[in-house]
Design a protein around this motif. Structure first.
Motif, short mmCIF file in Angstrom:
data_model
loop_
_atom_site.label_atom_id
_atom_site.label_comp_id
_atom_site.label_asym_id
_atom_site.label_seq_id
_atom_site.Cartn_x
_atom_site.Cartn_y
_atom_site.Cartn_z
N ILE A 268 0.54 -1.01 0.41
CA ILE A 268 -0.01 0.13 -0.23
C ILE A 268 0.99 1.64 0.05
CG2 ILE A 268 -2.27 0.82 1.38
CD1 ILE A 268 -2.40 -1.10 2.93
N GLY A 269 1.00 2.57 -1.01
CA GLY A 269 1.69 3.26 -0.83
C GLY A 269 1.69 3.95 -2.64
N GLU A 270 2.63 4.71 -2.72
CA GLU A 270 2.51 6.08 -3.54
C GLU A 270 3.03 4.88 -4.85
OE1 GLU A 270 6.55 6.58 -2.02
OE2 GLU A 270 4.31 6.94 -1.30
N ALA A 271 3.02 5.52 -6.45
CA ALA A 271 3.45 3.92 -7.45
C ALA A 271 3.57 6.28 -8.36
CB ALA A 271 2.60 3.45 -8.03
N LEU A 272 4.93 6.39 -8.38
CA LEU A 272 5.31 7.71 -9.48
C LEU A 272 5.87 7.64 -10.26
CD1 LEU A 272 8.11 8.68 -8.07
CD2 LEU A 272 6.45 9.03 -5.88
N VAL A 273 6.14 8.76 -10.80
CA VAL A 273 7.38 8.69 -12.29
C VAL A 273 8.63 10.18 -11.36
CG1 VAL A 273 8.26 9.30 -13.94
CG2 VAL A 273 5.36 8.58 -14.03
N ALA B 42 -2.56 1.26 -4.83
CA ALA B 42 -2.53 2.60 -4.67
C ALA B 42 -2.72 3.44 -5.99
CB ALA B 42 -0.41 2.92 -5.40
N ARG B 43 -3.01 5.25 -5.94
CA ARG B 43 -4.19 5.91 -7.41
C ARG B 43 -3.29 5.70 -7.97
NH1 ARG B 43 -8.66 9.26 -5.36
NH2 ARG B 43 -7.39 10.61 -6.32
N LEU B 44 -3.55 5.26 -9.14
CA LEU B 44 -2.78 5.65 -10.42
C LEU B 44 -4.12 6.58 -10.98
CD1 LEU B 44 -1.40 2.01 -10.92
CD2 LEU B 44 -0.09 3.22 -9.96
N ALA C 143 -0.92 10.09 -18.84
CA ALA C 143 0.34 9.29 -18.46
C ALA C 143 1.14 9.03 -18.30
CB ALA C 143 1.35 10.77 -19.69
N PHE C 144 1.07 10.27 -16.81
CA PHE C 144 2.24 9.73 -15.29
C PHE C 144 1.40 8.82 -14.79
CE2 PHE C 144 4.92 13.91 -16.03
CZ PHE C 144 5.41 13.43 -16.58
N GLY C 145 0.48 8.46 -14.95
CA GLY C 145 -0.30 7.04 -14.40
C GLY C 145 -0.47 5.71 -15.11
N ARG C 146 -0.44 6.33 -16.17
CA ARG C 146 -0.71 4.98 -17.59
C ARG C 146 0.45 4.27 -17.61
NH1 ARG C 146 -4.01 8.63 -20.65
NH2 ARG C 146 -2.13 8.80 -21.75
N MET C 147 1.76 4.62 -17.34
CA MET C 147 3.82 4.14 -16.77
C MET C 147 2.83 3.36 -16.03
SD MET C 147 6.73 6.07 -16.66
CE MET C 147 6.62 7.34 -17.52
N PRO C 148 3.56 3.87 -14.74
CA PRO C 148 3.47 3.38 -13.99
C PRO C 148 2.08 1.82 -13.97
CG PRO C 148 2.54 5.08 -12.60
CD PRO C 148 3.29 5.03 -14.60
N ARG C 149 0.60 1.54 -14.31
CA ARG C 149 -0.09 0.85 -14.26
C ARG C 149 0.86 0.04 -15.43
NH1 ARG C 149 -3.37 3.97 -16.20
NH2 ARG C 149 -4.57 4.21 -13.97
N ALA D 258 -7.87 4.17 -10.92
CA ALA D 258 -7.55 5.47 -11.61
C ALA D 258 -8.14 6.44 -11.01
CB ALA D 258 -8.38 4.93 -12.91
N ALA D 259 -6.98 7.23 -11.23
CA ALA D 259 -8.11 8.69 -10.19
C ALA D 259 -7.43 10.00 -11.58
CB ALA D 259 -6.54 8.97 -9.38
N SER D 260 -9.25 10.66 -12.13
CA SER D 260 -8.61 11.68 -13.00
C SER D 260 -8.78 12.55 -12.43
CB SER D 260 -10.67 11.23 -12.95
OG SER D 260 -11.00 11.99 -12.01
N ARG D 261 -8.13 13.01 -11.27
CA ARG D 261 -7.88 14.54 -9.84
C ARG D 261 -6.68 13.96 -9.19
NH1 ARG D 261 -11.59 15.70 -6.03
NH2 ARG D 261 -13.44 14.73 -6.02
N PRO D 262 -6.12 14.90 -8.65
CA PRO D 262 -5.64 14.30 -7.35
C PRO D 262 -6.41 14.18 -6.23
CG PRO D 262 -4.70 16.62 -7.92
CD PRO D 262 -5.35 16.06 -9.07
#
Length: 69
Positions: free
Chosen positions: A2-7, A37-39, A43-49, A64-68
């Motif tokens: 459980i946690g963040e996924a980022l670029v 994790a919310r992705l 583009a920056f969510g599709r990469m980790p996904r 998938a998160a459409s907004r922060p």
């Protein structure tokens, strides 16, 4: 995990984040692994996904998160 996924933008555009890296490591050891994790749905969510999917990590709890948040 459980946690963040980022670029990571420091050196190369590569998926990262500590929980993300641990999940990839566990999956690489052949462990059944999931990521919670919310992705972003951009583009920056599709990469980790895509990376999570390629590693065989269960992402059914990574919406998938459409907004922060």
């Amino acid at each position: 995990m459980i946690g963040e996924a980022l670029v990571d933008m420091v050196q190369l555009r590569a998926p990262g984040g500590s929980p993300f890296g641990v999940a990839v490591g566990f999956a690489g050891l052949g462990r059944r692994t999931g990521l919670m994790a919310r992705l972003a749905d951009k583009a920056f969510g599709r990469m980790p996904r895509a990376h999570v999917t390629a590693e065989g990590i269960d992402r059914c709890r990574s919406p998938a998160a459409s907004r922060p948040h």
